[in-house]
Design an enzyme around this catalytic site. Structure first.
Site, PDB file in Angstrom:
ATOM      1  N   SER A  55       0.794  -1.232   0.000  1.00  0.00           N
ATOM      2  CA  SER A  55       0.000   0.000   0.000  1.00  0.00           C
ATOM      3  C   SER A  55       0.832   1.291   0.000  1.00  0.00           C
ATOM      4  O   SER A  55       1.671   1.495   0.882  1.00  0.00           O
ATOM      5  CB  SER A  55      -0.915  -0.024   1.235  1.00  0.00           C
ATOM      6  OG  SER A  55      -1.444   1.259   1.492  1.00  0.00           O
ATOM      7  N   ASN A  56       0.575   2.143  -0.984  1.00  0.00           N
ATOM      8  CA  ASN A  56       1.237   3.459  -1.026  1.00  0.00           C
ATOM      9  C   ASN A  56       0.743   4.322   0.125  1.00  0.00           C
ATOM     10  O   ASN A  56       1.496   5.125   0.679  1.00  0.00           O
ATOM     11  CB  ASN A  56       0.916   4.185  -2.334  1.00  0.00           C
ATOM     12  CG  ASN A  56       1.407   3.431  -3.553  1.00  0.00           C
ATOM     13  OD1 ASN A  56       2.459   2.800  -3.517  1.00  0.00           O
ATOM     14  ND2 ASN A  56       0.643   3.481  -4.639  1.00  0.00           N
TER      15      ASN A  56
END
Ligand code: PLP
Length: 355
Positions: free
Chosen positions: A85-86
C-alpha cells in the site's frame, strides 16, 4: 497559506492542518503525447511531486488527517491496506516526521518488486508492520491491536481509514481543486474540459468533484474505477462527498452546498480488467507510451488504468477542448538506505514477498 483555508477563514479556524506537501504541484503540457497525437491541449497535474519525501495523492490527505490526530493528542496512528500500500507507506513516512508512532495492518497482495520495496521503506521509517494472509484475519487482528494499544497507551490509537479517505482526507483534495482554479486564473493555462483521476477509496475523486463545483470550474471529472464496485460505487461516493460538503459548510457557511450532476462527474467503469492490482493490456500499453514519449512513470494498479481511459478520450476526435491527467502516483525515489536493508529483519510472514 493553501487556497481553501485562505478563502474560507471558518474552515481554517475549525479544521486542523499541518503543512507536509510541496504545493502547488505543477501543471504541465504532456509535450511528447501532444506530438504523438498531434494535439496541443493535453495536460498533467504533477501530484507525483506532491511531497519532498514521498509524493502521490496521499500527502494532501495526510495534511488534514495527521493534523487531526495531533490535535487530539494522539501518540499512535493505525491504518490498513494491501501489503504494498502506497497509503500505508505515506503514513509511515509522514507520521514519523510528525513524531507519531505508526502501526500498519497489512493483508496479502500479489507479490511484485514495488510491493517488496514499499515494505522495506515501511520498516525503514520505523512503522510496526502486521500482516495477515486473508482479509478476515486482517479484520480480526486490527480489532485486537486496537484493544491492545488502548490498554497499553491508556488511550485509543488514532485510526486512519484505508487510503486516508476520511472526510478530513477528502478536504485535502477539495483544496487541490481550488489550487487548480488559482493556476488557471493566473493564466498558466485555460480550464481543462475533462479531468481524469483514479477511483480507489474515493477520497481523491470525491474531493476533486466537490472542489471543482465549489470553485466554479466548468469542467467534468472522470473517475476511473480501479477497485471492485463493492469498494467504490456512486452511492458510497456521494455519501463521502456530501459528508465532506456538510463539514465544510458547517465550518464556514460561505462554502456552498453543492449539487453535482451527470455532466460534472461520472464513474468510468470500463478499465478495471480482471481486478484490483491486476494489470490490463491497455494499462501496460499506456505505461510504455508515457515512459517513451514523456518519461513519466505510471503504475499498473492505478495510474496505468486511468491513463488508458484518458488516452481513449484524447484520441477520440469528437472530444474537443483540453484534457488533464491527474497523476496520483509517487515519483520520488524511495530512501536508498531502505532499499539496502536485509529483508530477514522484517517480520517472518513478509519474507515471501522477497523470495
Ligand atoms: C491510493 C492511490 C489512488 C487511489 O486514490 P483514492 O483516493 O483511494 O481513490 C490512486 N493512485 C495511486 C497511485 C494511489 O496510491
Amino acid at each position: 497559506m493553501i487556497p481553501l483555508l485562505k478563502q474560507f477563514p471558518g474552515i481554517a479556524g475549525s479544521l486542523s492542518y499541518i503543512s507536509l506537501a510541496d504545493l502547488p504541484t505543477p501543471v504541465q503540457h504532456l509535450k511528447g503525447l501532444e506530438r504523438e497525437l498531434n494535439r496541443r491541449d493535453v495536460f498533467i497535474k504533477r501530484d507525483d511531486l506532491s511531497g519532498a519525501l514521498y509524493g502521490g495523492n496521499k500527502i494532501r490527505k495526510l495534511e488534514f488527517v495527521l493534523a487531526k490526530a495531533i490535535s487530539e493528542g494522539a501518540v499512535r496512528v493505525i491504518t490498513s491496506g494491501a501489503a504494498g500500500s502506497n497509503h500505508c507507506l505515506a503514513v509511515a513516512m509522514y507520521a514519523a516526521q510528525c513524531g507519531l508512532k505508526a502501526d500498519l495492518m497489512l493483508f496479502a497482495q500479489e507479490k511484485s518488486k514495488a510491493v517488496a520495496e514499499n515494505l522495506l521503506a515501511d520498516y525503514y521509517c520505523g512503522a510496526t508492520i502486521h500482516h495477515d494472509k486473508t482479509y478476515e484475519e486482517h479484520l480480526g487482528s486490527t480489532r485486537s491491536i486496537i484493544e491492545y494499544y488502548t490498554e497499553k497507551d491508556g488511550r485509543a490509537p488514532f485510526i486512519i481509514p484505508p487510503g486516508g479517505s476520511s472526510v478530513e482526507g477528502v478536504v485535502g483534495y477539495v483544496n487541490a481543486a481550488f489550487e487548480l482554479r488559482d493556476q488557471i486564473s493566473s493564466g498558466e493555462f485555460s480550464c481543462p474540459e475533462r479531468i481524469f483521476v483514479a477511483l480507489g477509496t474515493m477520497g481523491t475523486a470525491a474531493g476533486l468533484a466537490l472542489g471543482i463545483k465549489a470553485a466554479g470550474l466548468p469542467c467534468s471529472l472522470a473517475a476511473v474505477r480501479v477497485v471492485p464496485s463493492y469498494v467504490a460505487d456512486r452511492k458510497k461516493f456521494f455519501t463521502l462527498l456530501d459528508d465532506t460538503n456538510r463539514l465544510l459548510h458547517d465550518a464556514d457557511s460561505s462554502f456552498p452546498i453543492c449539487q453535482i450532476d451527470e455532466s460534472d462527474f461520472f464513474i468510468e467503469d470500463g478499465y478495471l480488467g480482471a481486478g484490483y492490482g491486476i494489470v490490463t493490456k491497455e494499462a501496460q500499453k499506456g505505461i510504455e507510451l508515457m515512459s517513451r514519449v514523456d518519461s513519466i512513470k505510471l503504475d499498473g494498479v492505478y495510474t496505468g488504468k486511468v491513463f488508458a481511459a484518458f488516452l481513449d478520450s484524447v484520441s477520440d476526435e469528437r472530444n474537443g477542448g483540453s484534457s488533464l491527467f491527474w497523476n496520483t502516483k509517487n515519483s520520488r525515489a524511495l530512501p536508498q538506505e531502505a532499499m539496502k536493508i536485509d529483508y530477514h529483519r522484517l517480520p517472518g510472514e513478509l519474507h515471501g514477498y522477497f523470495q
